[in-house]
Scaffold this motif. Structure first.
Motif, PDB file in Angstrom:
ATOM      1  N   TYR A  20       0.859  -1.186   0.000  1.00 54.37           N
ATOM      2  CA  TYR A  20       0.000   0.000   0.000  1.00 54.37           C
ATOM      3  C   TYR A  20       0.891   1.230   0.000  1.00 54.37           C
ATOM      4  O   TYR A  20       1.648   1.471   0.941  1.00 54.37           O
ATOM      5  N   LYS A  21       0.813   1.997  -1.076  1.00 56.06           N
ATOM      6  CA  LYS A  21       1.625   3.211  -1.191  1.00 56.06           C
ATOM      7  C   LYS A  21       0.917   4.379  -0.504  1.00 56.06           C
ATOM      8  O   LYS A  21      -0.200   4.730  -0.880  1.00 56.06           O
ATOM      9  N   PRO A  22       1.542   4.993   0.489  1.00 51.70           N
ATOM     10  CA  PRO A  22       0.932   6.171   1.114  1.00 51.70           C
ATOM     11  C   PRO A  22       1.028   7.385   0.189  1.00 51.70           C
ATOM     12  O   PRO A  22       1.921   7.469  -0.659  1.00 51.70           O
ATOM     13  N   GLN A 255      -6.997   7.468  -4.589  1.00 51.15           N
ATOM     14  CA  GLN A 255      -6.653   6.168  -3.993  1.00 51.15           C
ATOM     15  C   GLN A 255      -6.913   5.056  -4.993  1.00 51.15           C
ATOM     16  O   GLN A 255      -8.029   4.896  -5.478  1.00 51.15           O
ATOM     17  N   CYS A 256      -5.875   4.292  -5.305  1.00 53.94           N
ATOM     18  CA  CYS A 256      -6.009   3.123  -6.180  1.00 53.94           C
ATOM     19  C   CYS A 256      -6.443   1.943  -5.322  1.00 53.94           C
ATOM     20  O   CYS A 256      -5.712   1.537  -4.412  1.00 53.94           O
ATOM     21  N   ILE A 257      -7.631   1.398  -5.576  1.00 50.71           N
ATOM     22  CA  ILE A 257      -8.159   0.315  -4.747  1.00 50.71           C
ATOM     23  C   ILE A 257      -8.067  -1.048  -5.431  1.00 50.71           C
ATOM     24  O   ILE A 257      -8.281  -2.074  -4.794  1.00 50.71           O
ATOM     25  N   ARG A 258      -7.745  -1.065  -6.725  1.00 44.50           N
ATOM     26  CA  ARG A 258      -7.611  -2.336  -7.434  1.00 44.50           C
ATOM     27  C   ARG A 258      -6.701  -2.167  -8.643  1.00 44.50           C
ATOM     28  O   ARG A 258      -6.770  -1.168  -9.339  1.00 44.50           O
ATOM     29  N   HIS A 259      -5.862  -3.179  -8.855  1.00 43.54           N
ATOM     30  CA  HIS A 259      -5.025  -3.224 -10.059  1.00 43.54           C
ATOM     31  C   HIS A 259      -5.159  -4.621 -10.634  1.00 43.54           C
ATOM     32  O   HIS A 259      -4.561  -5.576 -10.113  1.00 43.54           O
ATOM     33  N   GLY A 260      -5.947  -4.764 -11.672  1.00 40.85           N
ATOM     34  CA  GLY A 260      -6.210  -6.081 -12.226  1.00 40.85           C
ATOM     35  C   GLY A 260      -6.908  -6.961 -11.201  1.00 40.85           C
ATOM     36  O   GLY A 260      -7.986  -6.650 -10.725  1.00 40.85           O
ATOM     37  N   HIS A 261      -6.248  -8.065 -10.840  1.00 36.44           N
ATOM     38  CA  HIS A 261      -6.814  -9.004  -9.868  1.00 36.44           C
ATOM     39  C   HIS A 261      -6.346  -8.712  -8.446  1.00 36.44           C
ATOM     40  O   HIS A 261      -6.731  -9.417  -7.516  1.00 36.44           O
ATOM     41  N   PHE A 262      -5.533  -7.685  -8.272  1.00 34.11           N
ATOM     42  CA  PHE A 262      -4.977  -7.366  -6.970  1.00 34.11           C
ATOM     43  C   PHE A 262      -5.751  -6.211  -6.345  1.00 34.11           C
ATOM     44  O   PHE A 262      -5.944  -5.173  -6.970  1.00 34.11           O
ATOM     45  N   THR A 263      -6.201  -6.416  -5.102  1.00 32.44           N
ATOM     46  CA  THR A 263      -7.034  -5.411  -4.444  1.00 32.44           C
ATOM     47  C   THR A 263      -6.312  -4.828  -3.239  1.00 32.44           C
ATOM     48  O   THR A 263      -5.225  -5.273  -2.843  1.00 32.44           O
ATOM     49  N   ILE A 264      -6.969  -3.857  -2.652  1.00 32.55           N
ATOM     50  CA  ILE A 264      -6.394  -3.171  -1.494  1.00 32.55           C
ATOM     51  C   ILE A 264      -6.249  -4.112  -0.305  1.00 32.55           C
ATOM     52  O   ILE A 264      -5.430  -3.890   0.584  1.00 32.55           O
ATOM     53  N   ASP A 265      -7.050  -5.185  -0.289  1.00 31.17           N
ATOM     54  CA  ASP A 265      -6.954  -6.177   0.799  1.00 31.17           C
ATOM     55  C   ASP A 265      -5.659  -6.980   0.720  1.00 31.17           C
ATOM     56  O   ASP A 265      -5.229  -7.571   1.727  1.00 31.17           O
ATOM     57  N   ASP A 266      -5.044  -7.046  -0.471  1.00 35.99           N
ATOM     58  CA  ASP A 266      -3.789  -7.786  -0.654  1.00 35.99           C
ATOM     59  C   ASP A 266      -2.567  -6.971  -0.246  1.00 35.99           C
ATOM     60  O   ASP A 266      -1.470  -7.536  -0.095  1.00 35.99           O
ATOM     61  N   ALA A 267      -2.734  -5.653  -0.090  1.00 32.76           N
ATOM     62  CA  ALA A 267      -1.590  -4.756   0.045  1.00 32.76           C
ATOM     63  C   ALA A 267      -1.034  -4.726   1.470  1.00 32.76           C
ATOM     64  O   ALA A 267      -1.780  -4.677   2.450  1.00 32.76           O
ATOM     65  N   LEU A 268       0.288  -4.741   1.563  1.00 32.21           N
ATOM     66  CA  LEU A 268       0.977  -4.620   2.843  1.00 32.21           C
ATOM     67  C   LEU A 268       1.048  -3.161   3.263  1.00 32.21           C
ATOM     68  O   LEU A 268       1.502  -2.302   2.502  1.00 32.21           O
ATOM     69  N   LEU A 269       0.605  -2.865   4.476  1.00 29.61           N
ATOM     70  CA  LEU A 269       0.733  -1.516   4.999  1.00 29.61           C
ATOM     71  C   LEU A 269       2.185  -1.209   5.322  1.00 29.61           C
ATOM     72  O   LEU A 269       3.008  -2.121   5.518  1.00 29.61           O
TER      73      LEU A 269
END
Length: 304
Positions: A20-22, A255-269
């Motif tokens: 997750y990019k701040p 805020q980018c919440i999805r990139h293709g099949h990758f969502t914000i739930d997959d992102a490391l804080l």
């Protein structure tokens, strides 16, 4: 938990991670932070011991002794940590501007090849873009100087929804026109069901969907599905919405919440950017890549 051997971890450290990019931080700073986290984590594990060398000792007039000694020139106190910044390859699959937060995919070591495939496939991304009605700034963003103020209380949710519907229809019509087909024809239908219609040039932004997901005047939030977008384009989109509503508006957050099949739930804080979390996330993202490998390599219709 990670294995105690740094070499084993290093040999398996190849793939894609989702972080997750701040906002307010550039992608290159994220890249450096991830590489530093990987190197420092590996150096805390069991690393290769210093090498050894053979030394011949004793009186040359008598029988000599052959002694094996630790090579101090290979000690970490002399040569530095075993894993250093230049040892790790890392690249992003797509760039997010300094003011944009959200999903950022990074390829590490051999994973840079997968990141390149994702970049070349130009997967659609979804954004939540927030705007403020009633003011316009010289940068179209909240950090700019206010150059114009206008009334906004007459603007209702229905006005925004009607405008966004017409904008989406205009983009869809333009896509089919560039393909040389009527958007009401059977050819257009057959083209659409094959997948996302992408422009031949990666510099032409295309909106696939746009809707208002929150409206509390003067604040509003739109959700945008697009490709080939860039930060200034999304800021300008908010500005144009204000103008077409006979008012003004500036962008306050992207805020980018999805990139293709990758969502914000997959992102490391950011607080989880450690070697153990990066390694675990890489395993999960690599599994997701394998599930969608055929779709990533599939050629979708492209506007010529």
């Amino acid at each position: 938990m990670l294995a105690a051997n740094a070499k084993e971890i290093w040999n398996n450290l190849r793939g894609v991670i989702c972080v997750y990019k701040p906002a307010g931080i550039k992608c290159n700073q994220i890249r450096k932070s991830i590489i530093n986290a990987v190197c420092s984590g590996l150096d805390k594990l069991e690393v290769r011991p210093p090498g050894e060398y053979i030394q011949i000792e004793g009186d040359t007039t008598k029988e000599l002794n052959i002694v094996k000694k630790v090579n101090l020139a290979d000690d970490v106190l002399v040569v530095g940590p075993r894993y250093q910044f230049g040892d790790v390859s890392c690249s992003w699959s797509s760039y997010l501007g300094p003011n944009t937060s959200g999903v950022l995919l990074l390829g590490i070591n051999d994973g840079t090849k997968a990141a390149k495939i994702i970049r070349e496939n130009r997967l659609a991304r979804t954004y939540k873009v927030r705007g403020i009605l009633g003011e316009a700034t010289d940068t179209y963003f909240k950090d700019g100087k206010v150059v114009e103020r206008s009334t906004f209380r007459f603007i209702k949710l229905s006005h925004i929804e009607k405008l966004l519907t017409s904008m989406q229809a205009a983009h869809q019509k333009k896509m089919f026109e560039l393909c040389g087909v009527d958007n009401q024809s059977q050819a257009a239908y057959e083209l659409a069901i094959r997948g996302l219609i992408r422009p031949a040039s990666s510099k032409i932004p295309v909106l696939y969907g746009i809707k208002c997901v929150n409206f509390q005047s003067p604040q509003f939030t739109i959700e945008v599905q697009c490709i080939n977008e860039y930060e200034m384009y999304l800021k300008t989109l908010i500005h144009d919405i204000g103008v077409q509503l006979h008012s003004t508006a500036y962008c306050s957050e992207i805020q980018c919440i999805r990139h293709g099949h990758f969502t914000i739930d997959d992102a490391l804080l950011r607080k989880h950017w450690t070697l153990e979390n990066i390694y675990t996330n890489m395993e999960e993202m690599n599994k997701k890549l394998l599930l969608h490998e055929d779709m990533l390599r599939q050629n979708s219709p492209i506007l010529q």
